[in-house]
Design an enzyme around this catalytic site. Sequence first.
Site, PDB file in Angstrom:
ATOM      1  N   LYS A  22       0.834  -1.210   0.000  1.00 49.09           N
ATOM      2  CA  LYS A  22       0.000   0.000   0.000  1.00 49.09           C
ATOM      3  C   LYS A  22       0.869   1.262   0.000  1.00 49.09           C
ATOM      4  CE  LYS A  22      -1.906   1.896   3.976  1.00 49.09           C
ATOM      5  NZ  LYS A  22      -1.714   3.327   4.116  1.00 49.09           N
ATOM      6  N   ASN A  23       1.815   1.326   0.939  1.00 49.33           N
ATOM      7  CA  ASN A  23       2.521   2.595   1.102  1.00 49.33           C
ATOM      8  C   ASN A  23       3.524   2.878  -0.017  1.00 49.33           C
ATOM      9  OD1 ASN A  23       0.924   3.188   3.238  1.00 49.33           O
ATOM     10  ND2 ASN A  23       2.434   2.663   4.822  1.00 49.33           N
ATOM     11  N   CYS A 117      -5.513   8.117   8.881  1.00 49.79           N
ATOM     12  CA  CYS A 117      -5.762   7.636  10.241  1.00 49.79           C
ATOM     13  C   CYS A 117      -5.454   8.716  11.271  1.00 49.79           C
ATOM     14  CB  CYS A 117      -4.907   6.407  10.508  1.00 49.79           C
ATOM     15  SG  CYS A 117      -5.381   5.004   9.488  1.00 49.79           S
ATOM     16  N   ARG A 122      -0.921  15.342  12.859  1.00 48.03           N
ATOM     17  CA  ARG A 122      -0.083  14.812  11.767  1.00 48.03           C
ATOM     18  C   ARG A 122       0.405  15.994  10.918  1.00 48.03           C
ATOM     19  NH1 ARG A 122      -2.342   9.154   9.311  1.00 48.03           N
ATOM     20  NH2 ARG A 122      -0.250   9.185   8.427  1.00 48.03           N
ATOM     21  N   GLN A 126       7.630  19.414   7.638  1.00 45.30           N
ATOM     22  CA  GLN A 126       8.890  18.988   7.004  1.00 45.30           C
ATOM     23  C   GLN A 126       8.736  18.885   5.481  1.00 45.30           C
ATOM     24  OE1 GLN A 126      11.811  18.759   8.886  1.00 45.30           O
ATOM     25  NE2 GLN A 126      10.348  19.648  10.323  1.00 45.30           N
ATOM     26  N   ASP A 305       3.399   0.573  12.232  1.00 38.47           N
ATOM     27  CA  ASP A 305       2.198   0.015  11.600  1.00 38.47           C
ATOM     28  C   ASP A 305       1.957  -1.441  11.982  1.00 38.47           C
ATOM     29  OD1 ASP A 305       1.847   2.462  10.473  1.00 38.47           O
ATOM     30  OD2 ASP A 305       2.681   1.938   8.518  1.00 38.47           O
ATOM     31  N   ARG A 397      -9.222   0.055   3.517  1.00 36.33           N
ATOM     32  CA  ARG A 397      -8.284   1.030   2.941  1.00 36.33           C
ATOM     33  C   ARG A 397      -6.938   0.375   2.625  1.00 36.33           C
ATOM     34  NH1 ARG A 397      -6.766   5.241   6.724  1.00 36.33           N
ATOM     35  NH2 ARG A 397      -5.108   5.149   5.220  1.00 36.33           N
TER      36      ARG A 397
HETATM   37  N1  EPU Z   1       6.142  14.509  11.268  1.00 36.13           N
HETATM   38  C1  EPU Z   1       6.371  15.826  11.555  1.00 36.13           C
HETATM   39  N2  EPU Z   1       6.369  16.710  10.526  1.00 36.13           N
HETATM   40  C2  EPU Z   1       6.169  16.331   9.233  1.00 36.13           C
HETATM   41  C3  EPU Z   1       5.937  14.974   8.959  1.00 36.13           C
HETATM   42  C4  EPU Z   1       5.924  14.077  10.002  1.00 36.13           C
HETATM   43  O1  EPU Z   1       6.571  16.197  12.703  1.00 36.13           O
HETATM   44  O2  EPU Z   1       6.187  17.194   8.350  1.00 36.13           O
HETATM   45  C5  EPU Z   1       6.149  13.520  12.388  1.00 36.13           C
HETATM   46  C6  EPU Z   1       4.804  12.829  12.553  1.00 36.13           C
HETATM   47  O3  EPU Z   1       3.943  13.586  13.376  1.00 36.13           O
HETATM   48  C7  EPU Z   1       5.217  11.505  13.157  1.00 36.13           C
HETATM   49  C8  EPU Z   1       6.576  11.229  12.512  1.00 36.13           C
HETATM   50  O4  EPU Z   1       7.044  12.486  12.026  1.00 36.13           O
HETATM   51  O5  EPU Z   1       5.370  11.657  14.527  1.00 36.13           O
HETATM   52  C9  EPU Z   1       6.579  10.243  11.364  1.00 36.13           C
HETATM   53  O6  EPU Z   1       5.627  10.619  10.385  1.00 36.13           O
HETATM   54  P1  EPU Z   1       5.779  10.234   8.845  1.00 36.13           P
HETATM   55  O7  EPU Z   1       5.827  11.488   8.055  1.00 36.13           O
HETATM   56  O8  EPU Z   1       6.916   9.273   8.694  1.00 36.13           O
HETATM   57  O9  EPU Z   1       4.428   9.481   8.557  1.00 36.13           O
HETATM   58  P2  EPU Z   1       3.526   9.556   7.262  1.00 36.13           P
HETATM   59  O10 EPU Z   1       4.386   9.732   6.064  1.00 36.13           O
HETATM   60  O11 EPU Z   1       2.414  10.476   7.473  1.00 36.13           O
HETATM   61  C10 EPU Z   1       3.701   7.011   6.742  1.00 36.13           C
HETATM   62  C11 EPU Z   1       2.745   5.883   6.518  1.00 36.13           C
HETATM   63  C12 EPU Z   1       2.099   5.510   7.858  1.00 36.13           C
HETATM   64  C13 EPU Z   1       3.193   5.143   8.859  1.00 36.13           C
HETATM   65  C14 EPU Z   1       4.235   6.267   8.962  1.00 36.13           C
HETATM   66  C15 EPU Z   1       5.423   5.903   9.805  1.00 36.13           C
HETATM   67  C16 EPU Z   1       1.985   6.242   4.280  1.00 36.13           C
HETATM   68  C17 EPU Z   1       0.899   6.636   3.367  1.00 36.13           C
HETATM   69  N3  EPU Z   1       1.726   6.298   5.573  1.00 36.13           N
HETATM   70  O12 EPU Z   1       2.936   8.091   7.245  1.00 36.13           O
HETATM   71  O13 EPU Z   1       1.345   4.350   7.566  1.00 36.13           O
HETATM   72  O14 EPU Z   1       2.622   4.943  10.134  1.00 36.13           O
HETATM   73  O15 EPU Z   1       4.718   6.603   7.652  1.00 36.13           O
HETATM   74  O16 EPU Z   1       6.046   4.754   9.321  1.00 36.13           O
HETATM   75  O17 EPU Z   1       3.071   5.855   3.836  1.00 36.13           O
HETATM   76  C18 EPU Z   1      -0.445   2.847   7.742  1.00 36.13           C
HETATM   77  O18 EPU Z   1      -0.067   2.333   6.674  1.00 36.13           O
HETATM   78  O19 EPU Z   1      -1.302   2.333   8.498  1.00 36.13           O
HETATM   79  C19 EPU Z   1       0.131   4.132   8.146  1.00 36.13           C
HETATM   80  C20 EPU Z   1      -0.430   4.917   9.029  1.00 36.13           C
END
Ligand code: EPU
Length: 428
Positions: A22-23, A117, A122, A126, A305, A397
Amino acid sequence: MEKFVINGGKPLVGSVHISGAKNAAVAILPAVLLADGPCVIENLPEISDVSTLLRAIKQLGADVRAVNKSTVEINPIPANTFVIDKKMAEGMRASSYFLGALLGRHNRARVAPPGGCDFGVRPIDQHIKGFEALGAKVIIENGMVDARASVLRGCSVYLDVVSVGATINIMLAAAKARGLTVIENAAREPHIVDLANFLNSMGANIMGAGTSVIKIRGVEHLHGTNYSIIPDQIEAGTYMVAAAATGGDVLIENVIPKHLESIIAKLEEAGAEITEYDEAVRVKMTGRPKCCNVKTMPHPGFPTDMQPQFATLLAVADGTSIVTEGVWDNRFRYMEKLISMGAKVRVDGKTAVITGVEKLTSAPVAAVDLRAGAAMIIAGLMAEGTTEVESIIYIDRGYENVAEKFQKLGADIKRVPIINKETAYKNA
Ligand code: EPU
């Protein structure tokens, strides 16, 4: 609306085929917009996040043609708009990838803030930091993130937190920027490497994906390509934990065992017997799981995850386990459901102390998010009696044919419509 009805207590036995990740898919599909020609994407999982993204890509003007159930051909050439509206964006986190992809394609993107989610705040600061370093001006107005640039120029960005989303978005925006972009403290997840491989197959020049320093030398054009998505590490991990949790014996096929190292290590600590093959792993569990401590971390650490699924296994372990969530602020909302099934859990901020009980018992529960939903299925498979899991829209999803895959392993799980009692009464 539908729910899962599960009669638990049966060990899972047999083999299960893992779908595309998925990701990775949700990053690669928006990345197609950077190409000058048609792309064929194979091994797409049949999940609602993918269909939502494909609808969005169509809405942008691209031609989208399903070749078969896991292959799609996308011609991005006719895509001429740069707007993803609120309705389209709110259902999924990955809509933010349209910011990087549209900025890379048109030097302009206007995208509603992402949904997905709920694990607390969130932020996308960055992502924005990266776009600004590349020369874009980013404003948030009327509920939309608006990014524009006259030209994108290579830059150096240090991420303050290791972020999967920011790493992907910066790669997308930088692939056709002028000059060299260096992302430091980049995320190292397998789906980051898959995106880099996909972009390189279109002619991009990306090095270092899978390490914490990624170098992207911008190219003028990216051509169409054929690409097959990697298997889903988290779907695989979910079936691995389910096998162990039910005292089963399951061959998980179509996986890259290297991507599962942290999950394998923790399952072995919990007492499972794991055999690795080239493209499969076998998980066998006899007896009660042993307690162990887990802390989630960015890759190659134990994936956040997999936290709800693994904590559910620990709910019946012999002894007390400590689970620490190291990525998200609030990823224990599902614990109250597990407690209603008899688990003994105390949550204090980002730590859960789980004292294993002999058995879980059935209760009406609901998926509070995607992976928590998978955990509820595992809990239902372990529990005595009939467990009903509602809000399964979250599970759809990210898990392809989840009920069918569990049924093939011998589980008694059915997807049934939820009949609203009032309507049923009126219709009677
Ligand atoms: N964060 C910041 N600022 C940013 C971005 C992130 O502070 O600009 C923080 C977040 O609040 C969090 C940490 O950095 O504490 C990590 O967030 P990340 O950006 O890595 O998460 P994401 O890209 O929003 C993806 C996956 C999630 C998975 C996370 C961590 C996708 C679509 N989603 O989310 O997957 O939990 O990386 O590995 O790739 C899932 O598949 O169930 C899912 C939630």
